[in-house]
Every structure is written in structure tokens, then in C-alpha cells.
Design a protein around this motif. Structure first.
Motif, short mmCIF file in Angstrom:
data_model
loop_
_atom_site.label_atom_id
_atom_site.label_comp_id
_atom_site.label_asym_id
_atom_site.label_seq_id
_atom_site.Cartn_x
_atom_site.Cartn_y
_atom_site.Cartn_z
N HIS A 93 0.74 -1.19 0.18
CA HIS A 93 -0.09 -0.01 -0.55
C HIS A 93 1.17 1.40 0.37
N HIS A 111 -7.10 2.79 -2.32
CA HIS A 111 -7.43 2.75 -1.37
C HIS A 111 -8.74 1.16 -1.79
N THR A 114 -6.43 -1.83 -1.40
CA THR A 114 -5.84 -2.13 -0.64
C THR A 114 -7.25 -3.36 0.20
#
Length: 324
Positions: A93, A111, A114
Motif C-alpha cells: 500500500h 484504497h 488495499t
């Protein structure tokens, strides 16, 4: 500061900032497509909780023993490698968030990716502990060592190198999960890994399509990035304890090896991108394209030699087992 949109020319060397700006619309399109096709799934539904029981230690349960699991020896090795690879998600990340940023469509994708990747490690660890497939103490110690070292991409020369790497790596991870499920010896495990592999495939499609757009916009730079990544590719888990020995066992067992890497990972992405058919390249792009072609020929020859050694070794093992 606003960066003015620019037009493609084959010889222009674009900065990462310009490339990120130019590809923002593609990222948004691919993000929207991904959100439409991605199916919600719940990791806890794929874990046989009823098989779980307390371990020794604080709760005074039963100590782990090898015979408690139905998972095959090859499946156990692959599952640990796959899980430890997933465990380094914080480092991954950090890599892509630093490179791509956290704003706009890029940030939304970072995001979302992730979050989806996060459930893979959760589900794998829950399965392994509930079914007692691995020694929990050894697993935790390996996790601590691996995560303490972190991850740094071998190909972080530019954002194009990062995009090229994940396009191939996501497919490699999908293949590894799929084959692990096939060899694990437990239908529940195979079912779980099929869900994880599907996520990885969707991630591959996102990055592959982004790489295709980059190849259209900045052909020379993108060709150079693809050649660099392909010729120096390593799986993200290469730094984990005992990786080389585990990788050798997985290669012989058919989970992941040179033939699989060449036929099922590199070639599908390169064919989709029609990399060897790109015309109008400048000198740098042509050089990279030629290097890529020569490398693939050499890799195919290496894979053929590996196939022969693998067949001979497996034949010897079968003969030895028949004599016992």
C-alpha cells in the motif's frame, strides 16, 4: 500547480506527474468498470470454523501436530508462501500510494485495491488456524520476520515500471493461488483460493488495461518499463524466510515454475497488449522491444529444460515409491 494536458509523441519523455495526470481518466473508467464487475464476498463464509479448537499456551488447548491437517505437504508450503506474501500488504500500500497518490480516481483505486487485498490474508490465516494446517508458532515467527523487513519494488524506476510490475504480478499471484488450491488436497481450501484468485484476476485486468493505455500514450517509455520488469521479474514474497527452498519445491510440484511463468503469466499479458506488434517506436522503444523478444526466447528454452528435469525427477520419485 496545474499541469497542462500534453499530446503524445513517440520520443517525448513524460514525467511521472504528467503520466499520472494523462492516465487519470483511464483510471476512473477502469475503477468504475471494476466496481461494477467485482462481487462482494465474505471471508468468514469460507472458513470451516467448526474444525477449530484451542491451541496450547494461554488457553491450555491441544498442541499443533502435523497429522492434524488434511492439507498436502505441497499445499502447506504454498499456503504459507501465499499468506506471507499477502501479509506484507502495508508495504505494498505504501509503495502504490506513494507512487500514484491518494487523490482523485488514483487514490480511490489505491484504497479499494488495499481493502480487497486485505481480506485475502484474513481468510487464509483463519483457514490455516481453524484447520490446523500449519504450525501457528512458526507461522507467526515467519510473519514477524517478513513484515519487519518490509517490501521495496525491484522496478520502482518510474510509475510506468510500477504499473507494468503489478500487471504481471497480479496474474502471477492469481495463478499461484489457483494452483495452490488445486494441490492442497482440501475442497474447502480450493474453494477459498478460487475466490481470492478471482480478486487477483480483476486487479490484473485493471493494471493491464492501464498499461495498455500507457503504451498508446507513451510507447517508448512504456515499452522500456515492460522490458525492464519482464527481464528482472521477482515475486513480491522473495524476501521471506526460506523463500528459495520453498520456491524450488513449488516449482517441482507444479504450483509455480518457469513454464507457468512464461506460458500463463507473461505471454497472456504481452499478447493482450500486442507488445511485439507495436510499430512507430523510437530508438529506445525499439531496443526495449528487441530485448524483450530475445529474453522471451531464452526463457522459453530455459522452461523447456526445466520441464525435462522436472519430468525426470518426478519419474524417479514415482519409481522409488513403487519399490517401497
Amino acid at each position: 500547480m496545474t499541469i497542462a494536458p500534453v499530446q503524445r509523441t513517440s520520443s517525448t519523455a513524460w514525467t511521472d506527474a504528467h503520466l499520472i495526470l494523462q492516465l487519470e481518466e483511464v483510471v476512473e473508467t477502469e475503477l468504475n468498470r471494476h466496481l461494477k464487475v467485482a462481487k462482494e464476498w465474505m471471508p468468514h463464509e469460507y472458513v470451516p470454523w467448526s474444525q477449530g479448537r484451542d491451541f496450547d499456551g494461554v488457553l491450555g488447548g491441544e498442541a499443533w501436530a502435523l497429522e492434524q491437517s488434511k492439507v498436502t505437504p505441497l499445499g502447506r508450503i504454498a499456503l504459507v508462501v501465499n499468506l506471507l506474501t499477502e501479509d506484507n500488504l502495508p508495504s505494498y500500500h505504501h509503495e502504490i500510494a506513494t507512487m500514484f497518490g491518494r487523490e482523485g480516481a488514483w487514490g480511490t483505486w489505491v484504497h479499494r485495491w488495499t481493502a480487497e487485498e486485505g481480506r485475502h490474508g484474513i481468510a487464509l490465516r483463519d483457514y490455516l488456524l481453524a484447520t490446523r494446517a500449519v504450525d501457528p508458532v512458526e507461522l507467526e515467527r515467519a510473519r514477524m520476520i517478513h513484515m519487519s523487513e518490509g517490501f521495496e519494488s525491484d522496478n520502482a524506476h518510474s510509475m510506468l515500471h510500477s504499473v507494468a510490475y503489478v500487471a504481471f504480478q497480479e496474474l502471477a499471484t492469481r495463478i499461484s493461488h489457483r494452483n495452490t488450491g488445486h494441490y492442497a488436497g482440501d475442497p474447502l481450501c480450493e474453494q477459498l483460493l478460487a475466490k481470492i484468485a478471482n480478486d487477483e484476476n480483476l486487479h490484473m485486468v485493471f493494471y493491464r488495461n492501464l498499461l495498455k493505455a500507457a503504451l498508446d500514450f507513451a510507447p517508448d517509455q512504456t515499452m522500456r518499463a515492460i522490458a525492464d520488469v519482464v527481464t528482472d521479474f521477482r515475486m513480491p514474497g522473495h524476501g521471506m524466510p526460506g523463500f528459495e527452498r520453498s520456491a524450488a519445491q513449488l516449482a517441482i510440484g507444479g504450483v509455480y515454475n518457469l513454464r507457468i511463468h512464461h506460458d500463463d503469466v507473461l505471454q497472456p499479458v504481452l499478447r493482450h497488449l500486442k507488445v511485439m506488434e507495436v510499430r512507430g517506436l523510437g530508438p529506445e522503444g525499439q531496443l526495449a522491444q528487441n530485448e524483450l523478444g530475445l529474453f522471451l526466447e531464452g526463457l522459453d528454452a530455459q522452461a523447456t529444460k526445466f520441464d525435462e528435469r522436472q519430468a525426470a525427477l518426478l519419474a524417479r520419485r514415482a519409481a522409488n515409491a513403487a519399490r517401497k
